[in-house]
Design a protein around this motif. Structure first.
Motif, PDB file in Angstrom:
ATOM      1  N   THR A 199       0.836  -1.198   0.000  1.00 27.35           N
ATOM      2  CA  THR A 199       0.000   0.000   0.000  1.00 27.35           C
ATOM      3  C   THR A 199       0.877   1.257   0.000  1.00 27.35           C
ATOM      4  OG1 THR A 199      -0.143   0.283   2.403  1.00 27.35           O
ATOM      5  CG2 THR A 199      -1.670  -1.305   1.384  1.00 27.35           C
ATOM      6  N   SER A 200       0.242   2.397   0.046  1.00 27.29           N
ATOM      7  CA  SER A 200       0.966   3.673   0.030  1.00 27.29           C
ATOM      8  C   SER A 200       1.528   4.049   1.394  1.00 27.29           C
ATOM      9  CB  SER A 200       0.037   4.789  -0.460  1.00 27.29           C
ATOM     10  OG  SER A 200      -1.116   4.857   0.361  1.00 27.29           O
ATOM     11  N   VAL A 201       1.216   3.262   2.420  1.00 29.98           N
ATOM     12  CA  VAL A 201       1.666   3.610   3.772  1.00 29.98           C
ATOM     13  C   VAL A 201       2.958   2.870   4.099  1.00 29.98           C
ATOM     14  CG1 VAL A 201       1.101   3.615   6.222  1.00 29.98           C
ATOM     15  CG2 VAL A 201      -0.704   4.013   4.536  1.00 29.98           C
ATOM     16  N   SER A 202       3.982   3.618   4.374  1.00 29.99           N
ATOM     17  CA  SER A 202       5.259   3.046   4.811  1.00 29.99           C
ATOM     18  C   SER A 202       5.592   3.601   6.185  1.00 29.99           C
ATOM     19  CB  SER A 202       6.372   3.407   3.833  1.00 29.99           C
ATOM     20  OG  SER A 202       6.588   4.805   3.818  1.00 29.99           O
ATOM     21  N   ASP A 330     -10.614  10.571   3.627  1.00 29.95           N
ATOM     22  CA  ASP A 330     -10.069   9.223   3.736  1.00 29.95           C
ATOM     23  C   ASP A 330      -8.604   9.161   3.326  1.00 29.95           C
ATOM     24  OD1 ASP A 330     -10.226   9.491   1.016  1.00 29.95           O
ATOM     25  OD2 ASP A 330     -11.618   7.829   0.689  1.00 29.95           O
ATOM     26  N   ALA A 331      -7.957  10.317   3.150  1.00 28.33           N
ATOM     27  CA  ALA A 331      -6.519  10.346   2.874  1.00 28.33           C
ATOM     28  C   ALA A 331      -5.707  10.100   4.141  1.00 28.33           C
ATOM     29  CB  ALA A 331      -6.124  11.686   2.265  1.00 28.33           C
ATOM     30  N   SER A 332      -6.365   9.972   5.281  1.00 29.14           N
ATOM     31  CA  SER A 332      -5.696   9.656   6.542  1.00 29.14           C
ATOM     32  C   SER A 332      -5.744   8.149   6.773  1.00 29.14           C
ATOM     33  CB  SER A 332      -6.371  10.391   7.708  1.00 29.14           C
ATOM     34  OG  SER A 332      -6.205  11.779   7.592  1.00 29.14           O
ATOM     35  N   LYS A 333      -4.581   7.547   6.951  1.00 30.90           N
ATOM     36  CA  LYS A 333      -4.474   6.097   7.146  1.00 30.90           C
ATOM     37  C   LYS A 333      -3.735   5.813   8.449  1.00 30.90           C
ATOM     38  CE  LYS A 333      -6.016   5.575   2.869  1.00 30.90           C
ATOM     39  NZ  LYS A 333      -7.378   5.064   2.571  1.00 30.90           N
ATOM     40  N   ASN A 334      -3.796   4.541   8.892  1.00 31.98           N
ATOM     41  CA  ASN A 334      -2.995   4.166  10.050  1.00 31.98           C
ATOM     42  C   ASN A 334      -1.756   3.397   9.613  1.00 31.98           C
ATOM     43  OD1 ASN A 334      -3.723   1.329   9.910  1.00 31.98           O
ATOM     44  ND2 ASN A 334      -5.720   1.919  10.740  1.00 31.98           N
ATOM     45  N   CYS A 335      -0.909   3.078  10.579  1.00 31.24           N
ATOM     46  CA  CYS A 335       0.410   2.518  10.275  1.00 31.24           C
ATOM     47  C   CYS A 335       0.427   1.000  10.221  1.00 31.24           C
ATOM     48  CB  CYS A 335       1.429   3.001  11.306  1.00 31.24           C
ATOM     49  SG  CYS A 335       1.043   2.444  12.977  1.00 31.24           S
ATOM     50  N   GLY A 336      -0.732   0.377  10.281  1.00 30.30           N
ATOM     51  CA  GLY A 336      -0.764  -1.080  10.211  1.00 30.30           C
ATOM     52  C   GLY A 336      -1.460  -1.726  11.380  1.00 30.30           C
ATOM     53  N   PRO A 338      -4.929  -1.275  13.943  1.00 33.51           N
ATOM     54  CA  PRO A 338      -6.222  -0.582  13.851  1.00 33.51           C
ATOM     55  C   PRO A 338      -6.302   0.585  14.823  1.00 33.51           C
ATOM     56  CG  PRO A 338      -6.445  -2.655  15.036  1.00 33.51           C
ATOM     57  CD  PRO A 338      -5.049  -2.617  14.517  1.00 33.51           C
ATOM     58  N   CYS A 339      -5.673   1.671  14.426  1.00 34.72           N
ATOM     59  CA  CYS A 339      -5.560   2.852  15.286  1.00 34.72           C
ATOM     60  C   CYS A 339      -6.478   3.953  14.764  1.00 34.72           C
ATOM     61  CB  CYS A 339      -4.111   3.334  15.301  1.00 34.72           C
ATOM     62  SG  CYS A 339      -3.859   4.874  16.177  1.00 34.72           S
ATOM     63  N   SER A 340      -7.278   4.506  15.649  1.00 33.39           N
ATOM     64  CA  SER A 340      -8.259   5.527  15.260  1.00 33.39           C
ATOM     65  C   SER A 340      -7.627   6.878  14.969  1.00 33.39           C
ATOM     66  CB  SER A 340      -9.297   5.690  16.381  1.00 33.39           C
ATOM     67  OG  SER A 340      -8.641   5.891  17.629  1.00 33.39           O
ATOM     68  N   VAL A 341      -6.345   7.051  15.297  1.00 33.95           N
ATOM     69  CA  VAL A 341      -5.694   8.339  15.055  1.00 33.95           C
ATOM     70  C   VAL A 341      -5.449   8.555  13.563  1.00 33.95           C
ATOM     71  CG1 VAL A 341      -3.643   9.731  15.523  1.00 33.95           C
ATOM     72  CG2 VAL A 341      -4.662   8.356  17.339  1.00 33.95           C
ATOM     73  N   SER A 342      -5.131   7.496  12.837  1.00 35.22           N
ATOM     74  CA  SER A 342      -4.900   7.582  11.387  1.00 35.22           C
ATOM     75  C   SER A 342      -4.010   8.765  11.038  1.00 35.22           C
ATOM     76  CB  SER A 342      -6.246   7.685  10.657  1.00 35.22           C
ATOM     77  OG  SER A 342      -7.018   6.533  10.889  1.00 35.22           O
ATOM     78  N   CYS A 343      -2.787   8.730  11.549  1.00 32.55           N
ATOM     79  CA  CYS A 343      -1.882   9.880  11.434  1.00 32.55           C
ATOM     80  C   CYS A 343      -1.168   9.952  10.091  1.00 32.55           C
ATOM     81  CB  CYS A 343      -0.858   9.839  12.553  1.00 32.55           C
ATOM     82  SG  CYS A 343       0.251   8.412  12.453  1.00 32.55           S
ATOM     83  N   LYS A 344      -1.219   8.865   9.300  1.00 33.46           N
ATOM     84  CA  LYS A 344      -0.494   8.853   8.040  1.00 33.46           C
ATOM     85  C   LYS A 344      -1.302   9.574   6.958  1.00 33.46           C
ATOM     86  CE  LYS A 344       2.570   6.384  10.075  1.00 33.46           C
ATOM     87  NZ  LYS A 344       3.775   7.058  10.593  1.00 33.46           N
ATOM     88  N   LYS A 345      -0.761  10.670   6.464  1.00 39.20           N
ATOM     89  CA  LYS A 345      -1.460  11.493   5.480  1.00 39.20           C
ATOM     90  C   LYS A 345      -0.918  11.200   4.082  1.00 39.20           C
ATOM     91  CE  LYS A 345      -3.211  13.184   9.208  1.00 39.20           C
ATOM     92  NZ  LYS A 345      -4.452  12.576   9.724  1.00 39.20           N
ATOM     93  N   ILE A 346      -1.802  10.845   3.182  1.00 34.32           N
ATOM     94  CA  ILE A 346      -1.407  10.398   1.851  1.00 34.32           C
ATOM     95  C   ILE A 346      -1.677  11.497   0.819  1.00 34.32           C
ATOM     96  CG2 ILE A 346      -1.609   8.569   0.136  1.00 34.32           C
ATOM     97  CD1 ILE A 346      -0.632   7.650   2.915  1.00 34.32           C
ATOM     98  N   TYR A 347      -0.593  12.006   0.236  1.00 33.44           N
ATOM     99  CA  TYR A 347      -0.683  13.047  -0.793  1.00 33.44           C
ATOM    100  C   TYR A 347      -0.365  12.424  -2.146  1.00 33.44           C
ATOM    101  CZ  TYR A 347       0.642  17.151  -3.570  1.00 33.44           C
ATOM    102  OH  TYR A 347       0.749  18.104  -4.553  1.00 33.44           O
ATOM    103  N   LYS A 348      -1.358  12.298  -2.995  1.00 32.70           N
ATOM    104  CA  LYS A 348      -1.174  11.743  -4.350  1.00 32.70           C
ATOM    105  C   LYS A 348      -0.421  10.409  -4.328  1.00 32.70           C
ATOM    106  CE  LYS A 348      -1.274  16.264  -6.673  1.00 32.70           C
ATOM    107  NZ  LYS A 348      -0.578  17.175  -7.615  1.00 32.70           N
ATOM    108  N   GLY A 349      -0.777   9.577  -3.372  1.00 34.87           N
ATOM    109  CA  GLY A 349      -0.173   8.254  -3.282  1.00 34.87           C
ATOM    110  C   GLY A 349       1.106   8.168  -2.478  1.00 34.87           C
ATOM    111  N   THR A 350       1.570   9.300  -1.918  1.00 37.59           N
ATOM    112  CA  THR A 350       2.800   9.315  -1.122  1.00 37.59           C
ATOM    113  C   THR A 350       2.483   9.690   0.316  1.00 37.59           C
ATOM    114  OG1 THR A 350       4.147   9.952  -3.019  1.00 37.59           O
ATOM    115  CG2 THR A 350       5.083  10.354  -0.847  1.00 37.59           C
TER     116      THR A 350
END
Length: 648
Positions: A199-202, A330-336, A338-350
């Motif tokens: 996925t786009s989350v690293s 929905d551009a906010s994701k978690n790090c793997g 199930p965390c409700s903070v979803s701190c990972k912000k995805i800009y154009k797939g990055t």
């Protein structure tokens, strides 16, 4: 608390399990420090195969406690030359199902190796596989349309896809930079649990050169962890315990407390943005360091003009894309996990976080979001520490700007723009192109003398070598190469470049830097007060990391942690006293390693501290820019107070 570990010797393709009950092991860092002291790694080179790489999770992973699923790496650093700690977000959600608390890697494999660790109802499964160096390089160059760390991840997935899906595994890798530099990180990508697609989350444990230790020290390039086990402590899954603890402390239940304390990282409705990238530029404003920290020399008016350019060209495109101009998307994701903070912000797939993007962003004269995002992807593919890379790029740009280097000496065909008045979209694109060349050359160009010295020896040693190589330039211009580099020295060889904050705390004489184990606010205080405050912050950060927690949850976890240990684990300890004791052990280790804090060598570092003293107007310190003896006095008093607190 019982601590179960796996010890792997990749030189012999052997492994064994160990279980111990030690009242001084409350988490993975405690265990890592114990292993390193037992192995006397303080007396060996960081890249020696007998320097153990220790990693694992905290005691709350596998339960209902959100934010407790980081994998923490403890190793002797080829950067600082002392013990270092670096964390990888979310991967503990796969690791806990191995049934282990920690892993120790020792020895050096003849060929690059991949370690797979699974556990299930039928027992444990450990496999050490090898690939040839030539095949590894071919994978890094291109595999199934991926490059670098993503390519190696895809290769590992396709070799064992069925088991990776079954065991809900996480793949952890190093990139090609781990074999070429001292400052490579350890990377992992969140996988789609249904088809193991990248996925786009690293996330990465980047600081301190842990990837280099794995690659150069042990020839380990990949680790797979997962399984089907669950932890057998029923209290870890009991939400009533967390609700009762939270109710007693915060007068509200656990989830409302968590959401309230993590609002910055998810989405702050008052600021209409979220995440470290979204918040920091509007919160710190002109106090964010730009252009290799050169904005410390600008008037506040010039800093504000520069900040406005960054907001307009850099922050706004991110804001409009990720938050649709000011709302949670929905551009906010978690790090793997199930965390409700979803701190990972995805800009154009990055995935965009403040510090990795800032390293190939405003600190390097790049203020266009698309170019910065592309460079973040490049750094991830190569497996480089983005913070270190940003310091490297901005230092070289500054050296060229000041006349200490010529562009062609580092393989560039043009001059970067490091003038705030000339900074624009056009010059940003130009700087980004030059930065891309530097990043690629630092990893792949074996023939460039300057870059090879940097990659093999690190920034501090390289700066001193350049002083000697180009002593005529130093004499003519009146500036040493280290004078433009931002770093804190440790011992004779070690150093650490700071996180991107204009703060004395990120450069102060603490025993572990490059992390948030200090006070990093843009403030200035009397040295004794600052030392006490920074040590207190370091101890709380240690407690949180030792338990495997993401520091974005520190706002509630620090208050609840001792009660959680007592009610969930039946461990009744003064966590602060324990953390203080362990930090003292780290300090002793650094002294044995010859990696103790040393007084600043860089003029720019001194100016960072002195300019903030002037900015804040602290009586008695506002003129330290012109009285270097005052700065040394501040440093010595800070260090003395720190050691007094540790030796009580």
């Amino acid at each position: 608390m019982k601590f179960r570990s796996l010890h792997v010797d990749v030189s012999k393709d052997s492994y064994n399990y160990n279980e111990e009950d030690d009242e001084d092991i409350l988490g993975i860092i405690d265990y890592g420090i114990k292993v390193h002291i037992k192995n006397k790694s303080y007396s060996i080179d960081p890249l020696d195969p007998s320097n153990p790489m220790v990693f694992g999770i905290g005691p709350f992973a596998g339960g209902i406690v959100i934010g407790s699923h980081r994998i923490v790496f403890i190793f002797k650093s080829p950067v600082s030359m002392g013990i270092h700690v670096s964390e990888l977000g979310g991967a503990g959600f796969a690791f806990f199902r191995t049934g282990l608390d920690g892993v120790v890697i020792e020895g050096k494999s003849k060929d690059p190796s991949i370690i797979t660790i699974y556990s299930g109802d039928k027992g444990d499964y450990v496999k050490i596989e090898h690939i040839k160096e030539e095949e590894l390089n071919n994978i890094y160059n291109n595999y199934e349309g991926y490059k670098g760390t993503r390519a190696l991840t895809q290769y590992i997935i396709l070799k064992d896809k069925e088991n990776i899906i079954k065991n809900r595994a996480r793949v952890i890798v190093v990139g090609p930079s781990a074999f070429k530099t001292r400052f490579a990180g350890i990377f992992s990508y969140v996988l789609d649990e249904h088809n193991a697609k990248i996925t786009s989350v690293s996330d990465s444990a980047s600081r301190g050169g842990g990837g280099t230790v794995l690659a150069k020290g042990h020839n380990v390039v990949g680790i797979v962890v997962g399984g089907t086990l669950r932890r057998n402590n029923p209290n870890l899954g009991n939400i009533k315990i967390m609700n009762e603890i939270s109710q007693n402390i915060y007068k509200k239940q656990y989830m409302p407390t968590l959401l309230d304390k993590t609002v910055k990282y998810r989405f702050d409705p008052n600021m209409k943005t979220g995440g470290t990238f979204g918040v920091n530029y509007v919160h710190y404003k002109e106090l964010v360091p730009y252009l290799g920290y050169n904005n410390i020399y600008y008037s506040r008016g010039v800093r504000l003009i520069l900040h406005d350019k960054i907001i307009e060209n850099y922050w706004k495109p991110f804001q409009e894309n990720v938050f649709d101009g000011g709302k949670l998307t929905d551009a906010s994701k978690n790090c793997g996990e199930p965390c409700s903070v979803s701190c990972k912000k995805i800009y154009k797939g990055t995935k965009i976080d403040y510090e990795p993007a800032h390293g190939v962003g405003p600190i390097s004269g790049i203020i266009t979001m698309d170019e910065s995002a592309n460079l973040v992807n490049l750094l991830d593919d190569l497996g480089l520490d983005a913070i270190e890379a940003g310091h490297l790029i901005s230092w070289i740009f500054d050296l060229i700007d000041k006349g200490l280097l010529n562009p062609e000496e580092v393989g560039l065909d043009d001059y970067p723009v490091f003038d705030p008045e000339r900074l624009s979209k056009e010059t940003s694109i130009k700087n980004a192109n030059l930065a891309r060349k530097l990043i690629e050359y630092i990893v792949f160009d074996e023939n460039n003398k300057i870059l090879k010295i940097i990659s093999e020896r690190g920034l501090r040693a390289a700066a001193k070598e350049f002083d000697d190589i180009y002593k005529e330039r130093v004499s003519k211009i009146g500036i040493k190469y280290e004078d433009l580099l931002v770093y804190a020295p440790f011992g004779k060889e070690g150093y650490m470049t700071p996180n991107y904050y204009w703060s004395p705390g990120v450069l102060a004489p603490m025993y572990v830097l490059g992390k948030y184990w200090t006070d990093y606010s843009p403030s200035f205080k009397e040295p004794e007060d600052y030392a006490s405050l920074s040590l207190k912050r370091a101890i709380f950060e240690y407690i949180v990391a030792n338990a495997g927690f993401c520091r974005f949850h520190r706002g509630w976890a620090e208050e609840l942690m001792s009660y959680m240990y007592k009610e969930m684990l039946n461990v009744n300890k003064d966590l602060y006293s324990h953390g203080l004791k362990m930090y003292k052990m780290i300090a002793d280790y650094q002294l044995r390693s010859g990696a103790e804090p040393e007084y600043w060598e860089s003029k720019k570092v001194m100016d960072i501290v002195a300019s903030l003293a002037a900015e804040t107007g602290i009586t008695g310190w506002e003129d330290t820019m012109y009285h270097r003896e005052k700065l040394k006095n501040w440093w010595e008093r800070f260090y003395n107070k720190l050691n007094q607190e540790l030796n009580k």
